[in-house]
Motif scaffolding. Structure first.
Motif, short mmCIF file in Angstrom:
data_model
loop_
_atom_site.label_atom_id
_atom_site.label_comp_id
_atom_site.label_asym_id
_atom_site.label_seq_id
_atom_site.Cartn_x
_atom_site.Cartn_y
_atom_site.Cartn_z
N ARG A 12 -12.44 3.72 5.26
CA ARG A 12 -11.25 3.54 4.44
C ARG A 12 -11.32 2.22 3.68
O ARG A 12 -10.88 2.13 2.53
N LEU A 13 -11.88 1.18 4.29
CA LEU A 13 -12.05 -0.10 3.60
C LEU A 13 -12.99 0.06 2.41
O LEU A 13 -12.70 -0.40 1.31
N PHE A 14 -14.12 0.73 2.62
CA PHE A 14 -15.07 0.93 1.54
C PHE A 14 -14.43 1.74 0.40
O PHE A 14 -14.64 1.44 -0.78
N SER A 15 -13.62 2.72 0.76
CA SER A 15 -12.92 3.51 -0.26
C SER A 15 -11.94 2.64 -1.05
O SER A 15 -11.86 2.74 -2.28
N ALA A 16 -11.21 1.79 -0.34
CA ALA A 16 -10.26 0.90 -1.02
C ALA A 16 -10.98 -0.06 -1.97
O ALA A 16 -10.52 -0.29 -3.10
N ILE A 17 -12.09 -0.60 -1.51
CA ILE A 17 -12.86 -1.52 -2.36
C ILE A 17 -13.40 -0.78 -3.58
O ILE A 17 -13.36 -1.31 -4.70
N GLU A 18 -13.86 0.43 -3.38
CA GLU A 18 -14.37 1.23 -4.51
C GLU A 18 -13.26 1.48 -5.52
O GLU A 18 -13.46 1.33 -6.74
N GLN A 19 -12.07 1.85 -5.05
CA GLN A 19 -10.95 2.08 -5.95
C GLN A 19 -10.60 0.81 -6.72
O GLN A 19 -10.37 0.84 -7.94
N PHE A 20 -10.56 -0.31 -6.02
CA PHE A 20 -10.21 -1.57 -6.66
C PHE A 20 -11.27 -1.97 -7.69
O PHE A 20 -10.94 -2.47 -8.77
N SER A 21 -12.53 -1.74 -7.38
CA SER A 21 -13.60 -2.15 -8.30
C SER A 21 -13.60 -1.32 -9.57
O SER A 21 -14.19 -1.73 -10.58
N MET A 52 3.49 2.78 12.29
CA MET A 52 2.40 2.09 11.60
C MET A 52 2.96 0.93 10.77
O MET A 52 3.95 1.07 10.06
N LYS A 53 2.33 -0.22 10.87
CA LYS A 53 2.75 -1.39 10.11
C LYS A 53 2.40 -1.22 8.64
O LYS A 53 1.44 -0.56 8.29
N GLN A 54 3.19 -1.88 7.80
CA GLN A 54 2.86 -1.86 6.38
C GLN A 54 1.72 -2.85 6.14
O GLN A 54 1.65 -3.90 6.77
N CYS A 55 0.86 -2.49 5.21
CA CYS A 55 -0.33 -3.28 4.93
C CYS A 55 -0.07 -4.46 4.00
O CYS A 55 -0.98 -5.23 3.75
N MET A 56 1.13 -4.54 3.47
CA MET A 56 1.36 -5.60 2.49
C MET A 56 2.82 -6.02 2.53
O MET A 56 3.65 -5.36 3.14
N ASP A 57 3.11 -7.09 1.84
CA ASP A 57 4.48 -7.54 1.66
C ASP A 57 5.07 -6.69 0.53
O ASP A 57 4.88 -6.98 -0.65
N GLY A 115 -9.93 0.56 18.09
CA GLY A 115 -11.11 1.36 18.41
C GLY A 115 -11.51 2.39 17.36
O GLY A 115 -12.35 3.24 17.63
N ARG A 116 -10.95 2.32 16.17
CA ARG A 116 -11.28 3.28 15.12
C ARG A 116 -12.17 2.61 14.06
O ARG A 116 -11.91 2.69 12.86
N LYS A 117 -13.24 1.97 14.51
CA LYS A 117 -14.08 1.16 13.64
C LYS A 117 -14.68 1.96 12.49
O LYS A 117 -14.59 1.55 11.33
N ASP A 118 -15.30 3.09 12.77
CA ASP A 118 -15.97 3.86 11.71
C ASP A 118 -14.99 4.37 10.66
O ASP A 118 -15.21 4.22 9.46
N CYS A 171 -4.34 -3.43 7.96
CA CYS A 171 -4.86 -2.09 8.28
C CYS A 171 -6.26 -2.14 8.89
O CYS A 171 -6.53 -1.47 9.88
N VAL A 172 -7.12 -2.93 8.29
CA VAL A 172 -8.50 -3.00 8.78
C VAL A 172 -8.55 -3.63 10.17
O VAL A 172 -9.17 -3.08 11.09
N LEU A 173 -7.91 -4.75 10.32
CA LEU A 173 -7.91 -5.40 11.64
C LEU A 173 -7.28 -4.51 12.71
O LEU A 173 -7.81 -4.38 13.81
N ASP A 174 -6.14 -3.88 12.38
CA ASP A 174 -5.49 -2.99 13.34
C ASP A 174 -6.40 -1.82 13.71
O ASP A 174 -6.49 -1.45 14.88
N GLY A 175 -7.06 -1.25 12.72
CA GLY A 175 -7.95 -0.11 12.97
C GLY A 175 -9.11 -0.48 13.87
O GLY A 175 -9.46 0.26 14.79
N ILE A 176 -9.72 -1.62 13.61
CA ILE A 176 -10.85 -2.06 14.43
C ILE A 176 -10.39 -2.38 15.84
O ILE A 176 -11.03 -1.97 16.82
#
Length: 91
Positions: free
Chosen positions: A79-88, A1-6, A71-74, A63-68
């Motif tokens: 996971r994106l919504f969860s990340a945004i919620e945590q950040f907010s 799995m690729k790292q999501c950030m630098d 074929g793991r769109k849902d 992560c999001v682009l790779d997941g979509i």
């Protein structure tokens, strides 16, 4: 799995923030004016927020682009919504 950030860039930012926090502690121990301490706390908070933005941006670009694309769109969107919620929650 690729790292999501630098990782190196984020780690460097966090180490700078760690230094800011040590500086704030020193200011408190040296009985510096409260206004000056609050300014430094605000600076550290802004730096943490910016670091969170960078992590979230990396999550979306990798992560999001790779997941979509794989074929793991849902699951990816959940996971994106969860990340945004945590950040907010960072206030």
């Amino acid at each position: 799995m690729k790292q999501c950030m630098d990782v190196d860039a984020v780690t460097l930012r966090l180490k700078r923030i760690e230094g800011q926090i040590r500086g704030i502690i020193r200011m408190i121990e040296e009985d510096k004016p409260c206004e000056d301490i609050l300014i430094q706390i605000g600076s550290a908070k802004a730096a943490l927020h910016k670091t969170g933005q960078i992590v979230l941006q990396g999550h979306m670009h990798h992560c999001v682009l790779d997941g979509i694309e794989s074929g793991r769109k849902d699951e990816t969107m959940d996971r994106l919504f969860s990340a945004i919620e945590q950040f907010s929650r960072m206030v």
